[in-house]
Design a protein around this motif. Structure first.
Motif, PDB file in Angstrom:
ATOM      1  N   HIS A 144     -43.646 -39.511 -30.112  1.00 42.38           N
ATOM      2  CA  HIS A 144     -44.454 -40.223 -29.126  1.00 42.38           C
ATOM      3  C   HIS A 144     -44.685 -39.390 -27.870  1.00 42.38           C
ATOM      4  O   HIS A 144     -45.755 -39.477 -27.259  1.00 42.38           O
ATOM      5  N   TYR A 145     -43.723 -38.611 -27.473  1.00 35.43           N
ATOM      6  CA  TYR A 145     -43.872 -37.821 -26.252  1.00 35.43           C
ATOM      7  C   TYR A 145     -44.884 -36.690 -26.451  1.00 35.43           C
ATOM      8  O   TYR A 145     -45.724 -36.438 -25.589  1.00 35.43           O
ATOM      9  N   CYS A 146     -44.822 -36.033 -27.597  1.00 36.49           N
ATOM     10  CA  CYS A 146     -45.736 -34.916 -27.873  1.00 36.49           C
ATOM     11  C   CYS A 146     -47.031 -35.363 -28.541  1.00 36.49           C
ATOM     12  O   CYS A 146     -47.914 -34.522 -28.783  1.00 36.49           O
ATOM     13  N   HIS A 147     -47.155 -36.645 -28.866  1.00 39.72           N
ATOM     14  CA  HIS A 147     -48.349 -37.179 -29.521  1.00 39.72           C
ATOM     15  C   HIS A 147     -48.621 -36.449 -30.838  1.00 39.72           C
ATOM     16  O   HIS A 147     -49.748 -36.059 -31.129  1.00 39.72           O
ATOM     17  N   LEU A 148     -47.572 -36.287 -31.640  1.00 42.71           N
ATOM     18  CA  LEU A 148     -47.692 -35.611 -32.927  1.00 42.71           C
ATOM     19  C   LEU A 148     -47.431 -36.604 -34.057  1.00 42.71           C
ATOM     20  O   LEU A 148     -46.665 -37.561 -33.895  1.00 42.71           O
ATOM     21  N   TYR A 149     -48.057 -36.331 -35.206  1.00 38.90           N
ATOM     22  CA  TYR A 149     -47.909 -37.195 -36.371  1.00 38.90           C
ATOM     23  C   TYR A 149     -48.015 -36.324 -37.617  1.00 38.90           C
ATOM     24  O   TYR A 149     -48.950 -35.536 -37.763  1.00 38.90           O
TER      25      TYR A 149
END
Length: 448
Positions: A144-149
């Motif tokens: 969530h902090y790095c906006h990665l998926y």
């Protein structure tokens, strides 16, 4: 033999895990630290003015990861194609090791390793496999902090025959065919540091720097202008006058605005500027390029120039103020030129069609005129009439064709009358000695 078969299965499983993780890492990229060019701009400003090269990024906003245990999460989902194509959440786990199982029937039967976020092995273990476990499982990693998926899929099929057990790659995902009642581990391995390491020294992980390439200079020889870290540390490079005229705001990481301000533009300032954004922990590397051109300075309006005195009308004592006319010259665009050219071509095509129609109609009318021309009709040939008599002289006179029908009829009538008289004369010679003068009789009984 059993040990050899087990070793082969372990090797195949390990190979599939390595292949899947390698493919997964290659697709997502940006973990090698190479910058990705996000945008390119051309900027032109007059000499002596101030230029602002805007570089914004909301992904680089420094919020400080206070909830470290809730920023990284992995969850497994199951998609069933039969009977009604349903999707359900099976399990999720946070970086602190907290697990949550959504179906009560799976308690103690489905699990993950507690050390998943340390060793990067997020595989799902299913005990006592049943036919109800069939479907496509997806392993989803969120930061969530790095906006990665990141996501990976594994298909699970169940069989009752040991000879049908196998594991293979169908080109898109791994397929596992397992025996009913056995235990299976669906692979999901990702050992990238962003999933296996915490956010230590966060203020040193985020940095932005500006580079400048003068005209004719390659990218690898660009001059470094400024470095700015999320901790507030700032580093300037180059001569002092460059450090004073080029700067970044101190609140860049709190607002996501990393724009470079250049004051008092001069011709030596033009060139290629690049804004580099790095978040080493999140694996974010972006670059924005600006081509700056310095135009000549704008001339200032003179204030001490003499102004013309307006004319005054002696009769009305009114001052005549000339009207102010502002002319706007709009440059012709390429689309406007093409539009005018299209109109001209359409007009020429219409004229050509009209001329062609006139020519065709004229030829058609001429053809019809020739067909009905009375002068072109051939005169019918009159038949030749031959009259045969006792006297050769009269027969010779009658063997001819007269164009005039009326004249021919009169001549024919006279000849008939003359022949009748000759016959009567011959008969009178036989019965009376009187001689009849044929000429006199013909004059007396002339036929009109």
């Amino acid at each position: 033999m059993k040990k050899a078969g087990v070793r082969v299965e372990v090797q195949v499983l390990l190979f599939l895990q390595i292949a899947v993780s390698a493919l997964f890492t290659t697709v997502l990229g940006q973990s090698d630290g190479s910058s990705v060019v996000v945008a390119m701009y051309n900027i032109s400003a007059p000499q002596g003015s101030q230029a602002v090269l805007q570089c914004h990024s909301q992904r680089m906003v420094w919020t400080q990861d206070r909830l470290k245990d809730r920023q990284r999460v992995v969850h497994w989902d199951l998609f069933r194609s039969a009977p009604d194509y349903t999707m359900e959440r099976v399990l999720d786990m946070f970086s602190a090791g907290d697990q949550r199982i959504y179906n009560a029937n799976n308690q103690g039967r489905i699990s993950m390793a507690k050390t998943a976020f340390k060793d990067g092995n997020f595989s799902l273990v299913i005990k006592d496999v049943t036919t109800n476990d069939r479907g496509i499982y997806s392993c989803n990693l969120h930061h969530h902090y790095c906006h990665l998926y990141e996501s990976i899929k594994v298909q699970l099929n169940v069989t009752k025959s040991t000879r049908k057990e196998r594991r293979f790659w169908d080109g898109q995902k791994a397929v596992y065919v397992v025996l009913v009642g056995s235990t299976v581990a669906l692979p999901c391995v990702n050992r990238r540091p962003i999933w296996t390491e915490g956010n230590s020294q966060e203020d040193q992980q985020q940095v932005v720097h500006w580079d400048r390439q003068p005209p004719g200079v390659r990218h690898d020889r660009a001059d470094r202008l400024i470095d700015l870290y999320a901790s507030g540390e700032r580093r300037h490079y180059g001569p002092l006058f460059i450090q004073q005229k080029m700067n970044i705001s101190g609140t860049a990481f709190s607002r996501g605005d990393f724009s470079l301000t250049i004051s008092d533009l001069q011709p030596p300032d033009q060139g290629l500027y690049s804004c580099h954004l790095h978040h080493h922990y999140c694996g974010l590397h972006e670059r924005r390029i600006f081509q700056l051109t310095v135009d000549p300075p704008i001339p200032k309006d003179p204030t001490d120039a003499p102004q013309a005195v307006p004319r005054e009308d002696s009769i009305t004592n009114e001052v005549e103020v000339p009207p102010r006319v502002i002319n706007f010259i709009l440059p012709e665009q390429r689309g406007h030129f093409l539009q005018q050219l299209g109109y001209i071509l359409a007009t020429l095509l219409l004229l050509a069609l009209i001329v062609l129609a006139i020519i065709l109609l004229t030829r058609r009318w001429k053809t019809r005129g020739l067909e009905y021309d009375p002068r072109a009709v051939a005169k019918p040939q009159l038949p030749v009439v031959k009259y045969m008599g006792h006297v050769s002289q009269t027969s010779m006179d009658t063997e001819r064709c007269v164009p005039d029908m009326k004249t021919c009829n009169q001549e024919e009538t006279k000849l008939d009358f003359k022949n009748n008289l000759l016959k009567e004369a011959e008969m009178s010679k036989l019965f009376s000695p009187k001689v009849v003068d044929l000429d006199r009789e013909m004059e007396k009984s002339s036929w009109k």
